[in-house]
Design a protein around this motif. Sequence first.
Motif, PDB file in Angstrom:
ATOM      1  N   ALA A 149      -0.962   2.567  -7.246  1.00  0.00           N
ATOM      2  CA  ALA A 149      -0.113   1.870  -7.567  1.00  0.00           C
ATOM      3  C   ALA A 149       1.249   2.318  -7.469  1.00  0.00           C
ATOM      4  O   ALA A 149       2.441   1.697  -6.885  1.00  0.00           O
ATOM      5  N   ARG A 150       1.478   3.596  -7.952  1.00  0.00           N
ATOM      6  CA  ARG A 150       2.888   4.192  -7.724  1.00  0.00           C
ATOM      7  C   ARG A 150       3.320   4.472  -6.434  1.00  0.00           C
ATOM      8  O   ARG A 150       4.342   4.279  -5.889  1.00  0.00           O
ATOM      9  N   ALA A 151       2.264   4.670  -5.437  1.00  0.00           N
ATOM     10  CA  ALA A 151       2.600   4.928  -4.085  1.00  0.00           C
ATOM     11  C   ALA A 151       3.062   3.718  -3.484  1.00  0.00           C
ATOM     12  O   ALA A 151       3.866   3.785  -2.677  1.00  0.00           O
ATOM     13  N   ARG A 152       2.372   2.666  -3.948  1.00  0.00           N
ATOM     14  CA  ARG A 152       2.781   1.443  -3.200  1.00  0.00           C
ATOM     15  C   ARG A 152       4.159   0.953  -3.630  1.00  0.00           C
ATOM     16  O   ARG A 152       5.106   0.397  -2.961  1.00  0.00           O
ATOM     17  N   MET A 153       4.664   1.199  -4.831  1.00  0.00           N
ATOM     18  CA  MET A 153       5.718   0.874  -5.613  1.00  0.00           C
ATOM     19  C   MET A 153       6.977   1.811  -4.986  1.00  0.00           C
ATOM     20  O   MET A 153       7.950   1.254  -4.416  1.00  0.00           O
ATOM     21  N   LEU A 154       6.664   3.086  -4.345  1.00  0.00           N
ATOM     22  CA  LEU A 154       7.501   3.891  -3.761  1.00  0.00           C
ATOM     23  C   LEU A 154       7.683   3.648  -2.372  1.00  0.00           C
ATOM     24  O   LEU A 154       8.812   3.519  -1.786  1.00  0.00           O
ATOM     25  N   GLU A 155       6.529   3.158  -1.748  1.00  0.00           N
ATOM     26  CA  GLU A 155       6.762   2.660  -0.530  1.00  0.00           C
ATOM     27  C   GLU A 155       7.488   1.382  -0.321  1.00  0.00           C
ATOM     28  O   GLU A 155       8.209   1.457   0.758  1.00  0.00           O
ATOM     29  N   ARG A 156       7.457   0.712  -1.022  1.00  0.00           N
ATOM     30  CA  ARG A 156       8.283  -0.692  -1.091  1.00  0.00           C
ATOM     31  C   ARG A 156       9.700  -0.435  -1.435  1.00  0.00           C
ATOM     32  O   ARG A 156      10.553  -0.887  -0.424  1.00  0.00           O
ATOM     33  N   THR A 157       9.854   0.487  -2.295  1.00  0.00           N
ATOM     34  CA  THR A 157      11.283   0.834  -2.300  1.00  0.00           C
ATOM     35  C   THR A 157      11.946   1.523  -1.421  1.00  0.00           C
ATOM     36  O   THR A 157      13.059   1.209  -0.980  1.00  0.00           O
ATOM     37  N   VAL A 158      11.111   2.521  -0.657  1.00  0.00           N
ATOM     38  CA  VAL A 158      11.744   3.232   0.757  1.00  0.00           C
ATOM     39  C   VAL A 158      12.181   2.008   1.699  1.00  0.00           C
ATOM     40  O   VAL A 158      13.053   2.000   2.223  1.00  0.00           O
ATOM     41  N   ARG A 159      11.093   0.933   1.928  1.00  0.00           N
ATOM     42  CA  ARG A 159      11.644  -0.129   2.922  1.00  0.00           C
ATOM     43  C   ARG A 159      12.653  -0.921   2.477  1.00  0.00           C
ATOM     44  O   ARG A 159      13.482  -1.139   3.398  1.00  0.00           O
ATOM     45  N   LEU A 160      12.901  -1.223   1.217  1.00  0.00           N
ATOM     46  CA  LEU A 160      13.914  -1.835   0.919  1.00  0.00           C
ATOM     47  C   LEU A 160      15.300  -1.206   0.948  1.00  0.00           C
ATOM     48  O   LEU A 160      16.209  -1.742   1.306  1.00  0.00           O
ATOM     49  N   LEU A 161      15.279   0.142   0.712  1.00  0.00           N
ATOM     50  CA  LEU A 161      16.423   0.871   1.008  1.00  0.00           C
ATOM     51  C   LEU A 161      16.715   1.068   2.559  1.00  0.00           C
ATOM     52  O   LEU A 161      17.886   1.112   2.843  1.00  0.00           O
ATOM     53  N   LEU A 200       0.390  -6.543 -16.058  1.00  0.00           N
ATOM     54  CA  LEU A 200       1.139  -5.816 -17.449  1.00  0.00           C
ATOM     55  C   LEU A 200       0.726  -4.681 -17.462  1.00  0.00           C
ATOM     56  O   LEU A 200       1.839  -3.794 -17.891  1.00  0.00           O
ATOM     57  N   ARG A 201      -0.402  -3.914 -17.398  1.00  0.00           N
ATOM     58  CA  ARG A 201      -0.685  -2.647 -17.494  1.00  0.00           C
ATOM     59  C   ARG A 201      -0.046  -1.733 -16.604  1.00  0.00           C
ATOM     60  O   ARG A 201       0.682  -0.736 -16.965  1.00  0.00           O
ATOM     61  N   LEU A 202       0.379  -2.076 -15.329  1.00  0.00           N
ATOM     62  CA  LEU A 202       0.740  -1.431 -14.271  1.00  0.00           C
ATOM     63  C   LEU A 202       2.421  -1.376 -14.470  1.00  0.00           C
ATOM     64  O   LEU A 202       2.879  -0.569 -13.804  1.00  0.00           O
ATOM     65  N   LEU A 203       2.743  -2.496 -15.322  1.00  0.00           N
ATOM     66  CA  LEU A 203       4.325  -2.019 -15.505  1.00  0.00           C
ATOM     67  C   LEU A 203       4.748  -0.985 -16.250  1.00  0.00           C
ATOM     68  O   LEU A 203       5.994  -0.677 -16.033  1.00  0.00           O
ATOM     69  N   LEU A 249       3.279  -2.775  -7.123  1.00  0.00           N
ATOM     70  CA  LEU A 249       2.337  -2.268  -8.181  1.00  0.00           C
ATOM     71  C   LEU A 249       1.083  -2.698  -8.142  1.00  0.00           C
ATOM     72  O   LEU A 249      -0.031  -2.429  -8.066  1.00  0.00           O
ATOM     73  N   ALA A 250       1.108  -4.295  -8.123  1.00  0.00           N
ATOM     74  CA  ALA A 250      -0.184  -4.922  -8.191  1.00  0.00           C
ATOM     75  C   ALA A 250      -0.735  -5.378  -6.919  1.00  0.00           C
ATOM     76  O   ALA A 250      -2.008  -5.721  -7.005  1.00  0.00           O
ATOM     77  N   GLY A 251       0.018  -5.153  -5.792  1.00  0.00           N
ATOM     78  CA  GLY A 251      -0.645  -5.488  -4.339  1.00  0.00           C
ATOM     79  C   GLY A 251      -0.705  -6.953  -4.434  1.00  0.00           C
ATOM     80  O   GLY A 251      -1.485  -7.463  -3.671  1.00  0.00           O
ATOM     81  N   CYS A 252       0.203  -7.859  -4.951  1.00  0.00           N
ATOM     82  CA  CYS A 252       0.186  -9.356  -4.773  1.00  0.00           C
ATOM     83  C   CYS A 252       1.673  -9.771  -4.024  1.00  0.00           C
ATOM     84  O   CYS A 252       2.482  -8.794  -3.882  1.00  0.00           O
TER      85      CYS A 252
END
Length: 688
Positions: free
Chosen positions: A350-362, A274-277, A293-296
């Motif tokens: 967490a922010r870096a994980r989110m950006l990396e996931r977004t890059v891979r999805l793109l 919740l906090r990481l959202l 964000l959460a690594g789950c």
Amino acid sequence: MTDQAVDTDGAGPSGDASAESHFLGRTRELKELRADIERAGLDTLSGRKAPRARVLLIAGRPGSGRTALAEELVRQVADRYADGVLRVRLGEPDGTPVPVERAARELLTALDLPTPPGAGEDELSEALRAALAERRVLLLLDDAAGAEQVDALLPDSPDCLAVAVSQGPLTGITDVRPCTLGGLDTKSALELLTRYTGSVRITVDPRAAESLVEVCQGQPAALALAGGWLAARPQAGVSDLAKRLHAEADEGTPLSRAFRLVHEQLPARAARILRLLSLAPAGLVDPHTASALAGCSVSTARTTLDDFVALNLLRAVDSPLPQYEIPGCLHPLLHALAESHDRPGELQLARARMLERTVRLLQSCRAITETDNPEAREKLQGLPRSLRFPSPRAAADWLDIRRPALLAAARLAVADGELDTLARRLMSQLVRAMVAHVGTQAAAPDLYGIHRLVLDVAERRRLSREKAAALLNLGDLDARTGRTSEALVRYRAALDAGREANDPYATGRAMESVGGTHQELGDYDRAADWFGRALAQRLARDERADAARLYGRIGTAHTYAGRYGEALRNWRAAVAGHRKSGDVAAQARALSELARVQEYAGRPEESLHTCQEAVEWARRADDVRLQAALQLRLADTLERLGDSAAARLHRGAAERMLGEELQESHESDAEADHGSDACEIRSTSIED
């Protein structure tokens, strides 16, 4: 979350017919607002015609139900406005005002009107006012930060109505009376609680329920959190919750106390998610964002997000794909909790994980549009199933639905300043995905903003090569939208950056673009000079195909200037260059232009001979359109030479060619449409 008077600061109810049964209270406020629509304004009282739309202001603190009230008002009066309802949010989740330029662009897009890439605030605001001048619309401006934002978007038409939602008064806009919200009345507040707890728990202890309403001060958002907490704990008494909140009555607002209680009662893992959202771009969350964000896992994230919806911590967005929105009133509370409970390094990771996931999805989103590379298809299949799209249509839908969050992610990554490498990769993949699915022209307004962000990063990091690329891209978009002078400035700056980076491609491209811009401005001498500089570089690097093309551009500049001798010399050089490089189609087109210049120069016999040669090369290149165009030119030349019969023959041949090509094109399109139904997974390389 249901559509009752729970403030979501831009994420309110949809305004459909079902909203009436969910909305609670505010009877007096609604009556006053509807009466205010009919009230004579100051202009009317003074005998003047109202020059602009009437503005209704709903003012209140986040969590007071202001957005829900605005949506209910819109639902009740929308049928008076034949051209519909337009909605735009004027505040970011963190409270930052949305630039007027972006808000105006969103409204123009909603009207299916063009939004020139790179257009400024004044141009877009004027275009919006012109578009609304002949319409009768209801405009909902949610979460306005100030009068300047609202004023820039107001229609110049008294037949329109603007409903603004803000925390305070809009000083500077005349004839606006705010409807200021407090808490719900006790009856409506108890009914709201009943929706979550059921009637029994309220009726068995009405005093405790009234005490809970009192400690929440009738604030809808606080009551919704309290109701969600009770719904998740069937054995808990209403009095227990009221006592807990009373015990902290001196600590913060009712909303912050209710939110803190809900957070404290969450399992540690869910509380951390919740906090990481609070890091989610634009307050929009999907399972992939929460997972990164959460690594789950994505499935765990999806389950947790649904749990948060039940607790009124999130709102599920009506979307073909799972998507959730953080209520605006909760965003600052989430941010504060994250700052106090999580270390800065953890938040950055967490922010870096989110950006990396977004890059891979793109990357996956773009790759599925490219079908002819077996190696790429194999690499795409190697991705986790959760990162693969089942079809190109699914990828396009994801890109469209997530577009606001993707653009916000790019803006936030650049503003952060600590993740520039990831930011650059994100923007690169976002551009490629948009071009692949939407096309350069349709995506141009978004691409312009992305290239400006790339330029910001390149200047901050002193990356001359990327600076040159961004400036060239921006210059191209300026040139396409008629801002030729601005394009010239961009191209000259790109040339300087390219020289600083010692990048031959960027410098050559910039010199050629400077020449093209001067040609567009009618300065043909400078155009020929800059094309000549670019040509010298291409010749020095033995880049024959580009050199041949530049000979043609120089020839075109001389043709416009009326220097046909120089033009003929350069077009002949272009023909020779394309012949040496083996580009048959380019050779045919160069011969076609050479024939045109010969005709301008008063050499019809030479033009006729060259045109016949060009037809033969166009035939070898299988370029039917060029063949038809050349046949028409032959006809015109023969007409001038007095051979009308031969001219008619060539015109007839051109018409037959164009007719056959049009028929083949229709048949090809039909086959493509038929074959598209059978398309399943299409993939290509996911590597840059």
